[in-house]
Design a protein around this motif. Sequence first.
Motif: not given
Length: 147
Positions: A11-24, A135-144
Motif C-alpha cells: 500500500v505504501a509503495v502504491a501510494a508513493a509519489e512519483v518524481e516526474l521526469v522533466v525537461k528543463d 523564467d525563474i524555472f521552466c520545465f516540460t513533462t508528459n501528461l495523459n
Amino acid sequence: MFKFILLVTLVAVAAAEVELVVKDCGSHDSVINSIHVDECNTEPCIIHKGQNYTIHVNFTATKTVQEAHSVLHAGIGFMQAPFPLNPENACQGSVQCPIIAGQTYEFVQTMTTPIFAPSVPVVSRWEVNDENREDIFCFTTNLNIRA
C-alpha cells in the motif's frame, strides 16, 4: 504478521509519489532540485478532467527576484493552450517574495484540470516568471488527460 507487513508495504509503495521526469526548458533564475505531484503515481501522470492536482517544485534561486508569476500550457505538437492557474501570482502562494539568490524554496500550487480539455496525451510546460518575464524555472513533462 508477515502478510500484514507485506500488505502495508505494498500500500505504501502504491501510494508513493512519483518524481516526474522533466525537461528543463530555460530555467534562468534557479536550479530545479525535484518535482512531484501529490496525486500522481505513474509516469506519465494520468490526470482527470475536473480534478485537482498539487505540484511541488523544489528549487534553489540563483538570482534575487521581486516577483513570481505562474504560467501553464499544454500542447500537442506545435499547438499550445493555456491552463488557468489560481493564483497566477506565485508570491501569493507557497513562495514568499522576494526570492533570494542562494536560498532553496518549495513552490506548491494546486490546479484543476479543465473539463473542456481533450482526452489525449499532452506535453505540459510550466513556467514561473520573474518581473522581467524571464523564467525563474521552466520545465516540460508528459501528461495523459482522461475523462
